[in-house]
Design a protein around this motif. Structure first.
Motif, PDB file in Angstrom:
ATOM      1  N   LYS A 141       0.865  -0.974  -0.049  1.00 38.18           N
ATOM      2  CA  LYS A 141       0.027   0.021   0.062  1.00 38.18           C
ATOM      3  C   LYS A 141       0.696   1.232   0.054  1.00 38.18           C
ATOM      4  O   LYS A 141       1.650   1.541   0.747  1.00 38.18           O
ATOM      5  CB  LYS A 141      -0.966  -0.080   1.360  1.00 38.18           C
ATOM      6  N   GLU A 164       0.037   4.298   0.800  1.00 38.51           N
ATOM      7  CA  GLU A 164       0.015   5.152   1.800  1.00 38.51           C
ATOM      8  C   GLU A 164       0.854   4.790   3.117  1.00 38.51           C
ATOM      9  O   GLU A 164       1.221   5.731   3.758  1.00 38.51           O
ATOM     10  CB  GLU A 164      -1.583   4.979   2.365  1.00 38.51           C
ATOM     11  N   GLN A 177       3.705   7.078   4.879  1.00 34.60           N
ATOM     12  CA  GLN A 177       3.438   7.302   6.152  1.00 34.60           C
ATOM     13  C   GLN A 177       4.731   6.819   6.773  1.00 34.60           C
ATOM     14  O   GLN A 177       5.233   7.572   7.927  1.00 34.60           O
ATOM     15  CB  GLN A 177       2.345   6.628   6.683  1.00 34.60           C
ATOM     16  N   ILE A 221      -0.874  11.968   0.837  1.00 32.33           N
ATOM     17  CA  ILE A 221      -1.757  10.743   1.646  1.00 32.33           C
ATOM     18  C   ILE A 221      -3.322  11.254   1.967  1.00 32.33           C
ATOM     19  O   ILE A 221      -3.954  10.337   1.350  1.00 32.33           O
ATOM     20  CB  ILE A 221      -1.097  10.450   3.067  1.00 32.33           C
ATOM     21  N   LYS A 222      -3.545  12.497   1.998  1.00 31.08           N
ATOM     22  CA  LYS A 222      -4.780  12.752   2.421  1.00 31.08           C
ATOM     23  C   LYS A 222      -5.774  13.354   1.167  1.00 31.08           C
ATOM     24  O   LYS A 222      -6.864  13.146   1.103  1.00 31.08           O
ATOM     25  CB  LYS A 222      -4.663  14.074   3.283  1.00 31.08           C
ATOM     26  N   TYR A 265       5.966   4.857  -5.634  1.00 27.95           N
ATOM     27  CA  TYR A 265       4.669   5.008  -6.182  1.00 27.95           C
ATOM     28  C   TYR A 265       4.482   5.106  -7.677  1.00 27.95           C
ATOM     29  O   TYR A 265       3.410   4.588  -8.144  1.00 27.95           O
ATOM     30  CB  TYR A 265       4.113   6.354  -5.496  1.00 27.95           C
ATOM     31  N   ILE A 310      -3.168   5.467  -4.663  1.00 31.38           N
ATOM     32  CA  ILE A 310      -4.072   5.924  -3.776  1.00 31.38           C
ATOM     33  C   ILE A 310      -5.177   6.775  -4.247  1.00 31.38           C
ATOM     34  O   ILE A 310      -5.167   7.900  -5.034  1.00 31.38           O
ATOM     35  CB  ILE A 310      -3.037   7.330  -2.845  1.00 31.38           C
ATOM     36  N   ARG A 351      -8.525   8.664  -3.039  1.00 30.38           N
ATOM     37  CA  ARG A 351      -9.597   9.168  -2.286  1.00 30.38           C
ATOM     38  C   ARG A 351     -10.572  10.104  -2.786  1.00 30.38           C
ATOM     39  O   ARG A 351      -9.792  11.218  -3.538  1.00 30.38           O
ATOM     40  CB  ARG A 351      -9.007   9.654  -0.815  1.00 30.38           C
TER      41      ARG A 351
END
Length: 366
Positions: free
Chosen positions: A97, A99, A103, A167-168, A354, A361, A363
């Motif tokens: 992942k 993310e 992190q 990430i967000k 990535y 990712i 979102r």
């Protein structure tokens, strides 16, 4: 911060930690001897163990084998193991992942900053001052807080902000205000034009895309970001040519602390090649530091290697899927490397992984 680690990913994170440390200690104002090389070799071995457990398709195995053979050939000629390790870490991280990788790198950078800063406060590490060289001589105190240069801490703090936004995948005025406040506080002691300029650009672009939800604007910006690496590479190369004419170009180079003049001197010593096979000892013998990621790649590895980062640029933008926050991060990263050299460093490593990851990712914007 929550990082879920699967049993079959443990070796990856161990290797990633060793690789991170091998790069990070080079930014600390302390002589670690051969520790950096030893850490990279350990990382290489652990990554090989990780990849032995991977299920390969025949096509993927052949592709990996060919690339690793070329990396080993390059290593035997130049004694530079960097690309061999990077290929391993990219393949090992393809199914993890992204993310979690961001992190984890965020955690390592934060811990690194904390310990180096604390050690400098207790004078275990020196808090050196690196005054800027201007036309009138050396300009002011710029504190490094245990790092080798006063630009390191501000740039790392900016990368932490970019990791968070990545990430967000969303942004708010509160976030922007907090980020720029942190950079201003750090800049008060470190006086880093690199980080504060990039932070202000992130702030401006963030506010534009926060208040103006225009698909046409996003599409135009996406096209610009697609060309980031190619544009910065071309402009960097042109500056080394135009600088010979003096005048305004000399003023521009002075504003950028003589980066392009140093690149000219370096090119005289190592040459300009499509593919550079110089050993590390030969390349670093003159002690000239190139603080421009694109010129460093061109002079160290040859201008054909810029194609690797153009491909990474393309893959990152494609995966952004027109998300303006991610596009802002990508643009900021490649802008930062116009006046810094992080494309082959731990700060850029998660983005490189990535780019080639099998996962995305994704979102929804709120």
């Amino acid at each position: 911060m929550s990082i879920s680690v699967q049993k079959n990913e443990i070796c990856f994170y161990i290797a990633f930690t060793f690789l991170f440390m091998s790069f990070f200690i080079s930014d600390i104002k302390y002589d670690f001897g051969n520790a950096s090389s030893m850490l990279r070799y350990i990382s290489y071995v652990v990554l090989v163990v990780q990849l032995l457990e991977k299920k390969w398709s025949l096509k993927e195995l052949i592709c990996f084998g060919v690339i690793q053979a070329l990396c080993w050939l390059f290593f035997l000629i130049t004694k530079d193991i960097y690309w061999g390790i990077i290929v391993l870490v990219i393949y090992a991280g393809k199914d993890i992942k992204p993310e979690n990788i961001f992190q984890y790198n965020m955690l390592l950078v934060s811990l690194g900053i904390f310990f180096v800063f604390e050690l400098s406060l207790f004078e275990i590490l020196p808090n050196v001052s690196t005054p800027r060289d201007g036309k009138g001589g050396l300009l002011g105190d710029r504190y490094a807080f245990g790092f080798v240069h006063s630009d390191v801490l501000p740039v790392l703090s900016l990368y932490l902000e970019l990791y968070y936004l990545w990430i967000k995948q969303k942004i708010s005025i509160l976030n922007l205000g907090l980020f720029i406040s942190v950079e201003l506080i750090i800049n008060n002691y470190c006086d880093s034009r690199i980080a504060i300029s990039a932070a202000i650009i992130v702030l401006i672009l963030g506010m534009i895309f926060t208040f103006f939800h225009s698909k046409i604007l996003i599409l135009i910006f996406e096209k610009i970001v697609y060309l980031a690496v190619a544009s910065f590479s071309i402009f960097s190369g042109l500056m080394t040519v135009l600088l010979l004419e003096g005048g305004i170009y000399d003023d521009i180079d002075t504003f950028f602390s003589g980066r392009f003049r140093l690149a000219i001197l370096k090119s005289v010593n190592v040459g300009l090649n499509a593919l550079s096979l110089h050993s590390n000892d030969f390349y670093f013998a003159d002690n000239i530091v190139i603080d421009n990621g694109y010129l460093y790649i061109i002079l160290r590895y040859g201008y054909l290697f810029i194609g690797v980062f153009i491909a990474i640029n393309y893959l990152l933008v494609k995966k952004a899927d027109k998300n303006p926050i991610i596009l802002i991060c990508i643009f900021a990263i490649f802008l930062l490397n116009f006046i810094d050299n992080d494309l082959l460093d731990y700060a850029f490593l998660p983005f490189m992984i990535y780019a080639f990851s099998n996962k995305i990712i994704n979102r929804k914007l709120e």
